[in-house]
Design an enzyme around this catalytic site. Structure first.
Site, short mmCIF file in Angstrom:
data_model
loop_
_atom_site.label_atom_id
_atom_site.label_comp_id
_atom_site.label_asym_id
_atom_site.label_seq_id
_atom_site.Cartn_x
_atom_site.Cartn_y
_atom_site.Cartn_z
N LYS A 170 0.87 -1.17 0.00
CA LYS A 170 0.00 0.00 0.00
C LYS A 170 0.92 1.23 0.00
O LYS A 170 0.87 2.09 0.90
CB LYS A 170 -0.92 -0.03 1.24
CG LYS A 170 -2.04 0.99 1.21
CD LYS A 170 -3.07 0.71 0.14
CE LYS A 170 -4.06 1.84 0.03
NZ LYS A 170 -5.04 1.65 -1.05
N ASP A 208 -9.36 -8.84 -6.78
CA ASP A 208 -9.03 -9.92 -7.73
C ASP A 208 -9.27 -11.30 -7.11
O ASP A 208 -9.77 -12.20 -7.78
CB ASP A 208 -7.55 -9.83 -8.14
CG ASP A 208 -7.30 -8.76 -9.18
OD1 ASP A 208 -8.27 -8.24 -9.77
OD2 ASP A 208 -6.12 -8.43 -9.39
#
Ligand code: NAI
Length: 331
Positions: A170, A208
């Site tokens: 991140k 995903d």
């Protein structure tokens, strides 16, 4: 004969450990089990959920298998698992996640490995009150820890013939710490030109995984991301009752199921031993007893497909005894 330290733990731990040992023996493995204590029984006996005696036995024999241990909340005891990982420097948590036959889940072809940094990040235990109402939790990231976990992931990919390594991060909100993670990963990836390398954000990966988990192969990440994603991935293949786990360091290795002590069903004889059994298969592989390890994995698949004697969490109406008998019959 290999010596393995055996910690039964508490709750359903002793039930699934007894079943696992029976199946491991029936599979032809040659293990000398060295009993050690942790969890509630160790608190009663030593007033410590993780006595030095247990740590020293693991240091001596180097390989251990552990059932789940309850962490009493609010009684001043630190998590046994966090302590074990720190004391023994078990820096890599490895969780293979594969679709199993006979379990109804949305995907039929999940096959990935989560490699989680196990010693720092937010688990470094650095949290304090700045002023009342303001708390600071520090997320520790060191170059050495990043280097060894990323290299471990690439080595694992190479040794297991995997096609791709994805670094999960991140860096948009943690540009210094995750920025360093990415720079180190870039440099290490250069040493493995034959493995596809990708960087992806934790939010993107989560999406995903829910939409198409076949996009990923080996995923490597820091501690908290790994904690969350590894449970998410367990959910893709049937839940905590079937997924094995291991904690690996330079000197020692500790194998354990990823589920907890399940106090709601403890003592009822209905716990599913498959997660611990598959962790034992990983342990057998680790110590070079590959034939019994493969027999156990095949038996798990055969047993799930036949759907006879399965425990309630797998949709059956059997119990620990019936599933153990089936797992032995199918070896
Ligand atoms: P849990 O994993 O023990 O239970 C969650 C749910 O899954 C429960 O409904 C339980 O009955 C079910 N379940 C778990 N394993 C199962 C199995 N093998 N067969 C059938 N059903 C199973 O998680 P929970 O309730 O959050 O934690 C209970 C205790 O375990 C806590 O004290 C926690 O700290 C500890 N824990 C220990 C771990 C370890 O030692 N590795 C890991 C996770 C939790």
């Amino acid at each position: 004969m290999t010596s393995v330290v055996m910690i039964a733990g508490d709750g359903i731990g002793p039930e699934v450990m007894t079943a696992t040992r029976e199946i491991v023996r029936a599979a032809g493995a040659r293990i000398d089990w060295i009993e050690a204590h942790a969890g509630l029984p160790a608190i009663e006996r030593f007033n410590d959920p993780l006595p030095d005696e247990t740590l020293n036995l693991i240091r001596k024999h180097r390989v251990a298998i552990k059932g789940p241990c309850t962490t009493p909340v609010g009684k001043g005891f630190r998590s046994i698992n966090v302590r074990l990982r720190r004391e023994l420097d078990l820096f890599a948590s490895i969780r293979p996640v594969q679709t199993l036959p006979g379990i109804k889940v949305p995907y039929t072809d999940v096959d990935l490995i989560i490699v989680r940094e196990n010693t720092e990040g937010l688990y470094a235990g650095m949290e304090h009150v700045v002023v009342p109402g303001v708390v600071e939790s520090l997320r520790l990231v060191t170059r050495d820890a990043v280097e060894r976990i990323v290299r471990y992931a690439f080595e694992l990919a190479r040794n297991q013939g995997r096609r791709k390594v994805t670094v999960v991060h991140k860096a948009s909100v943690l540009p210094i710490s995750d920025g360093m993670f990415l720079r180190i990963a870039d440099a290490i990836a250069d040493d493995y030109p034959f493995i596809e390398y990708q960087q992806q954000t934790i939010d993107h990966v989560s999406l995903d995984l829910a939409m198409d988990p076949t996009l990923y192969d080996v995923l490597v990440m820091e501690n908290l991301f790994g904690d969350v994603l590894s449970d998410l991935c367990a959910g893709l293949v049937g839940g905590l009752g079937v997924v094995p786990g291991s904690n690996i360091g330079k000197r020692y290795a500790l194998f354990e199921a990823v589920h907890g002590s399940a106090p709601d069903i403890a003592g009822k004889g209905i716990a599913n031993p498959i997660a611990l059994l598959r962790s034992a298969a990983m342990m057998l592989d680790h110590v070079g007893q590959r034939v019994p390890a493969a027999r156990i994995e095949q038996s798990v698949r055969k047993t799930l497909l036949a759907a006879v004697g399965l425990t309630g969490d797998l949709g059956g109406n059997g119990n620990t005894r019936t599933i153990t008998d089936e797992l032995i019959r199918n070896l």
